[in-house]
Design a protein around this motif. Sequence first.
Motif, PDB file in Angstrom:
ATOM      1  N   SER A 123       4.195 -25.944  -6.513  1.00  0.00           N
ATOM      2  CA  SER A 123       4.914 -26.720  -7.531  1.00  0.00           C
ATOM      3  C   SER A 123       4.595 -28.207  -7.483  1.00  0.00           C
ATOM      4  O   SER A 123       4.832 -28.934  -8.440  1.00  0.00           O
ATOM      5  N   ASN A 294      12.385 -13.539 -13.055  1.00  0.00           N
ATOM      6  CA  ASN A 294      13.676 -13.190 -12.453  1.00  0.00           C
ATOM      7  C   ASN A 294      13.635 -11.811 -11.804  1.00  0.00           C
ATOM      8  O   ASN A 294      14.188 -11.616 -10.709  1.00  0.00           O
ATOM      9  N   ARG A 297      11.645 -11.992  -8.535  1.00  0.00           N
ATOM     10  CA  ARG A 297      12.387 -12.663  -7.459  1.00  0.00           C
ATOM     11  C   ARG A 297      13.470 -11.764  -6.890  1.00  0.00           C
ATOM     12  O   ARG A 297      13.838 -11.900  -5.716  1.00  0.00           O
ATOM     13  N   ASN A 302       6.661 -13.476  -4.731  1.00  0.00           N
ATOM     14  CA  ASN A 302       6.213 -14.790  -5.167  1.00  0.00           C
ATOM     15  C   ASN A 302       5.605 -14.642  -6.558  1.00  0.00           C
ATOM     16  O   ASN A 302       4.846 -13.699  -6.812  1.00  0.00           O
ATOM     17  N   ARG A 318       7.235 -24.358 -13.997  1.00  0.00           N
ATOM     18  CA  ARG A 318       7.936 -24.900 -12.839  1.00  0.00           C
ATOM     19  C   ARG A 318       9.436 -24.976 -13.095  1.00  0.00           C
ATOM     20  O   ARG A 318      10.244 -24.698 -12.193  1.00  0.00           O
ATOM     21  N   GLN A 319       9.821 -25.288 -14.326  1.00  0.00           N
ATOM     22  CA  GLN A 319      11.250 -25.390 -14.675  1.00  0.00           C
ATOM     23  C   GLN A 319      11.976 -24.065 -14.519  1.00  0.00           C
ATOM     24  O   GLN A 319      13.161 -24.036 -14.168  1.00  0.00           O
ATOM     25  N   ILE A 320      11.289 -22.956 -14.790  1.00  0.00           N
ATOM     26  CA  ILE A 320      11.970 -21.650 -14.689  1.00  0.00           C
ATOM     27  C   ILE A 320      11.746 -21.007 -13.318  1.00  0.00           C
ATOM     28  O   ILE A 320      12.023 -19.823 -13.123  1.00  0.00           O
ATOM     29  N   GLY A 321      11.221 -21.801 -12.371  1.00  0.00           N
ATOM     30  CA  GLY A 321      11.143 -21.324 -10.996  1.00  0.00           C
ATOM     31  C   GLY A 321       9.870 -20.615 -10.604  1.00  0.00           C
ATOM     32  O   GLY A 321       9.818 -19.959  -9.559  1.00  0.00           O
ATOM     33  N   ASP A 323       6.635 -20.870  -8.882  1.00  0.00           N
ATOM     34  CA  ASP A 323       6.225 -21.870  -7.897  1.00  0.00           C
ATOM     35  C   ASP A 323       4.718 -21.975  -7.693  1.00  0.00           C
ATOM     36  O   ASP A 323       4.241 -22.936  -7.100  1.00  0.00           O
TER      37      ASP A 323
END
Length: 347
Positions: A123, A294, A297, A302, A318-321, A323
């Motif tokens: 990130s 989602n 995760r 990853n 990056r905003q929604i996770g 990485d």
Amino acid sequence: MQCDNCTTLEPIEDQGYVYIRPGYAEVHQLFLDHGLSVQETSEGCTVAYEVLEEMLTLIKLLKDISPGIREELSFSVTGRETSLSRRKWLPLKQLEEQLKHLDVVNIIMEQQFTSFMQPIVDSRQNIVAYEFLLRPREDSAPFQPYQLFETARTTGLHSFLDRSARISAIETSALWLPRGIKRFVNFLPSSIYNPEYCLSHTFNTINRLSLDPSDFVFEVVETERVDNVNHLQSIFEVYRRNGIAVAMDDVGAGYSTLEQMVRLKPDYVKIDRSLIDRCDQNVEQQQQLAIIANTAREFGANVLAEGIERQEEFEFCRQIGIDLAQGYLFGKPAARPPMDYQNTLVV
């Protein structure tokens, strides 16, 4: 334990022998009628050829054989000095394809390729891994990787090419990367018939070069539907038992479904570039990306976004996770990494 598809292969030489099995009298007589010197073997018969044109003529003669017999025949072409124990048997159709695409087949058999590296960043845009991609050697004929694998599929060489490409990637990584940098290596599940045996070459190469198995991530790439998910699951299990992580590539496109992803639970999920392209401007893509990220995760995977070419795409992911990221924004595939890891200088 052995696997015919994992045998060492030799290029088709200008002079050699064509072995044919089973020993149908109709085939034997056909060759004799056309003046060929035929020798019987325990499995069938063999015919010597002095130039490739003679072998091509021999194959054309078989069109006069009844279709039922043609379908049962298998062939092995060897050079004058090739050990009989290294023979690989092919159906007539695959042998015809090899002769039709002989230049490409020789690139495969002579392994006239190398591995390029494309960076994968976190990130903060720090390089944490590389994906290894097949490319022509400087001294070899040019080719498109897709063309090479497609020809390998039609000629019965896809297992040999897939294994050779994996070994090339491992050996290249040993030249340039230190421990702790992940190495993403592609594999075709359709090329692995018995995971324990077919992957032994891969594990032996890692051990031979004193590399850390935990630095490797083997990612499944398949242009055809993976019908046998149980088989793919068994491949994943063998990798993991040997300390290697696994990834699913192109998730969100084609045949890579959420259902398969949840069932297989890979360590890494690579989201297809078709969902990444201008994702910052497309609500539907954003919703799909969020669902995949989602879901991945939830079982501890990853998530990596492929094909990023714009900063805006990277910022949204990056905003929604998400990485990890890969794409031309961070670097194109190259023969060497952009960092000299021994001296920590940018090349």
